[in-house]
Design an enzyme around this catalytic site. Structure first.
Site, PDB file in Angstrom:
ATOM      1  N   ASN A 192      11.541   5.817   1.417  1.00 44.77           N
ATOM      2  CA  ASN A 192      10.599   4.534   1.612  1.00 44.77           C
ATOM      3  C   ASN A 192       9.351   5.018   1.376  1.00 44.77           C
ATOM      4  O   ASN A 192       8.865   5.931   2.313  1.00 44.77           O
ATOM      5  CB  ASN A 192      10.936   3.885   3.006  1.00 44.77           C
ATOM      6  CG  ASN A 192      10.211   2.820   3.096  1.00 44.77           C
ATOM      7  OD1 ASN A 192       8.924   2.759   2.740  1.00 44.77           O
ATOM      8  ND2 ASN A 192      10.779   1.634   3.586  1.00 44.77           N
ATOM      9  N   HIS A 245       9.354  -1.960   0.937  1.00 43.81           N
ATOM     10  CA  HIS A 245       9.397  -3.356   1.593  1.00 43.81           C
ATOM     11  C   HIS A 245       8.323  -4.038   1.294  1.00 43.81           C
ATOM     12  O   HIS A 245       7.041  -3.752   1.414  1.00 43.81           O
ATOM     13  CB  HIS A 245       9.336  -3.071   3.222  1.00 43.81           C
ATOM     14  CG  HIS A 245       9.727  -3.945   4.128  1.00 43.81           C
ATOM     15  ND1 HIS A 245       9.953  -3.920   5.131  1.00 43.81           N
ATOM     16  CD2 HIS A 245       9.647  -5.539   3.728  1.00 43.81           C
ATOM     17  CE1 HIS A 245      10.094  -5.101   5.924  1.00 43.81           C
ATOM     18  NE2 HIS A 245      10.051  -6.114   4.738  1.00 43.81           N
ATOM     19  N   ARG A 300       6.302  -7.075   2.022  1.00 45.07           N
ATOM     20  CA  ARG A 300       6.370  -8.035   3.218  1.00 45.07           C
ATOM     21  C   ARG A 300       5.303  -9.163   2.623  1.00 45.07           C
ATOM     22  O   ARG A 300       4.756  -9.219   1.749  1.00 45.07           O
ATOM     23  CB  ARG A 300       5.248  -7.237   4.300  1.00 45.07           C
ATOM     24  CG  ARG A 300       6.275  -6.353   4.991  1.00 45.07           C
ATOM     25  CD  ARG A 300       5.388  -5.571   6.127  1.00 45.07           C
ATOM     26  NE  ARG A 300       6.395  -5.016   7.082  1.00 45.07           N
ATOM     27  CZ  ARG A 300       6.965  -5.701   8.004  1.00 45.07           C
ATOM     28  NH1 ARG A 300       6.855  -6.914   8.179  1.00 45.07           N
ATOM     29  NH2 ARG A 300       7.861  -4.824   8.978  1.00 45.07           N
ATOM     30  N   GLU A 352      13.250  -4.079  -0.372  1.00 41.41           N
ATOM     31  CA  GLU A 352      13.519  -4.695   1.208  1.00 41.41           C
ATOM     32  C   GLU A 352      12.600  -6.009   1.388  1.00 41.41           C
ATOM     33  O   GLU A 352      11.541  -5.728   0.753  1.00 41.41           O
ATOM     34  CB  GLU A 352      13.071  -3.659   2.312  1.00 41.41           C
ATOM     35  CG  GLU A 352      14.043  -2.585   2.313  1.00 41.41           C
ATOM     36  CD  GLU A 352      13.578  -1.510   3.476  1.00 41.41           C
ATOM     37  OE1 GLU A 352      12.230  -1.921   3.988  1.00 41.41           O
ATOM     38  OE2 GLU A 352      13.981  -0.674   3.704  1.00 41.41           O
ATOM     39  N   THR A 365      10.018  -3.401  11.062  1.00 43.41           N
ATOM     40  CA  THR A 365      11.184  -4.495  11.199  1.00 43.41           C
ATOM     41  C   THR A 365      11.965  -3.796  12.821  1.00 43.41           C
ATOM     42  O   THR A 365      11.854  -2.752  12.905  1.00 43.41           O
ATOM     43  CB  THR A 365      12.160  -3.817  10.159  1.00 43.41           C
ATOM     44  OG1 THR A 365      11.532  -3.960   8.831  1.00 43.41           O
ATOM     45  CG2 THR A 365      13.399  -5.044  10.096  1.00 43.41           C
TER      46      THR A 365
HETATM   47  N1  PXP Z   1      15.490   0.511   6.523  1.00 42.64           N
HETATM   48  C1  PXP Z   1      15.071  -0.477   6.586  1.00 42.64           C
HETATM   49  C2  PXP Z   1      15.698  -1.784   6.522  1.00 42.64           C
HETATM   50  C3  PXP Z   1      13.614  -0.720   7.044  1.00 42.64           C
HETATM   51  O1  PXP Z   1      13.137  -2.086   7.277  1.00 42.64           O
HETATM   52  C4  PXP Z   1      12.725   0.437   7.140  1.00 42.64           C
HETATM   53  C5  PXP Z   1      11.518   0.342   7.411  1.00 42.64           C
HETATM   54  O2  PXP Z   1      10.752  -0.302   6.471  1.00 42.64           O
HETATM   55  C6  PXP Z   1      13.418   1.668   7.014  1.00 42.64           C
HETATM   56  C7  PXP Z   1      14.824   1.688   6.571  1.00 42.64           C
HETATM   57  C8  PXP Z   1      12.754   2.909   6.882  1.00 42.64           C
HETATM   58  O3  PXP Z   1      12.402   3.294   8.184  1.00 42.64           O
HETATM   59  P1  PXP Z   1      11.579   4.379   8.516  1.00 42.64           P
HETATM   60  O4  PXP Z   1      10.015   4.092   8.049  1.00 42.64           O
HETATM   61  O5  PXP Z   1      11.337   4.357  10.103  1.00 42.64           O
HETATM   62  O6  PXP Z   1      12.185   5.709   8.207  1.00 42.64           O
END
Ligand code: PXP
Length: 238
Positions: free
Chosen positions: A8, A44, A46, A71, A102
């Site tokens: 991500n 993601h 938003r 996402e 989230t």
């Molecule tokens: N999966 C989802 C559905 C998320 O919303 C997020 C955060 O955007 C992540 C994975 C990744 O989380 P992190 O940044 O804590 O590794």
């Protein structure tokens, strides 16, 4: 089956937005991640576009077809963007006003289920795979299967924030049982949220998991280690 890694890169865009500058560019970051161990790039989108914006999604989907996992929440505007740019897959997540990140899996009220069914159908018509971000709980896994999802992403937030070994064991067990049930129901299983270089190992050991989606720990590690090293170290752990 080797475990896939979705990186991500939201926080590459967070850094860019801190100065409203044209760099660092998420497209450049995606290229580095994909050449050093990432199997997918996760972004993601938003409602407030506070990091990744629609233009980023357009460029990423165009530059890396088959590699972008988007996402987004289930608003008509975000659905429209997903249908327009056709990522490889979409993970539908809840979005609460004012949240820093989230906060958990989808809450399947009857109204939300109806809306999700419409959105899943529209995405499937464009041949986009659909994932639902869910709590590791049997009822939610069954609902995701009933709604027609292809994938469930199990929320690892509670696991990653557990403060005792006992709580951590119990949450890992929930993740393992949820994986088993999801596989039985024909769903692909992903996991994500709060995973880092220490807590990822136990989740990666759960048989049947297909992909880990990890952002914050990799991007923050890259500040000191560099993005190629941060990505390849994480991939090496899976
Ligand atoms: N999966 C989802 C559905 C998320 O919303 C997020 C955060 O955007 C992540 C994975 C990744 O989380 P992190 O940044 O804590 O590794």
């Amino acid at each position: 089956m080797t475990l896939k890694l979705g990186v991500n890169i939201d926080h590459i865009a967070t850094l860019r937005q801190a100065r409203r500058a044209p760099y660092p560019d998420p497209v450049d970051a995606a290229a580095v991640c994909l050449s050093t161990g990432a199997d997918y790039i996760v972004v993601h989108l938003r409602k407030d576009e506070r990091h990744i914006n629609e233009k980023d999604v357009a460029r990423l989907c165009k530059t890396f077809p088959g590699k972008i996992h988007l996402e987004c929440s289930y608003t008509p505007e975000l659905e429209k963007a997903a249908l327009k740019y056709k990522p490889f897959s979409v993970c539908i997540v809840p979005e609460e006003p004012g949240e820093v990140t989230t906060t958990g899996g989808l809450k399947f009220t009857p109204k939300v289920q109806k809306r999700l069914m419409e959105m899943i159908d529209a995405l499937h018509k464009k041949k986009i795979l659909v994932s639902l971000f869910v709590s590791p709980a049997a009822a939610d896994i069954r609902t995701a299967a009933k709604l027609g999802a292809d994938i469930v992403e199990l929320c690892t937030r509670d696991y990653s924030e557990a403060t005792t070994a006992k709580a951590s064991r119990k949450l890992l067990q929930d993740l393992a049982l949820s994986t088993l049930l999801a596989k039985e129901l024909g769903l692909e299983v992903h996991a994500g949220h709060g995973l880092d270089y220490h807590n990822v190992l136990a989740v990666a050991d759960i048989g049947g998991m297909a992909c880990m989606n990890i952002g914050f720990s990799i991007i923050t590690r890259s500040v000191f280690a560099g993005l190629p090293a941060a990505v390849s170290e994480m991939k090496g752990l899976l």
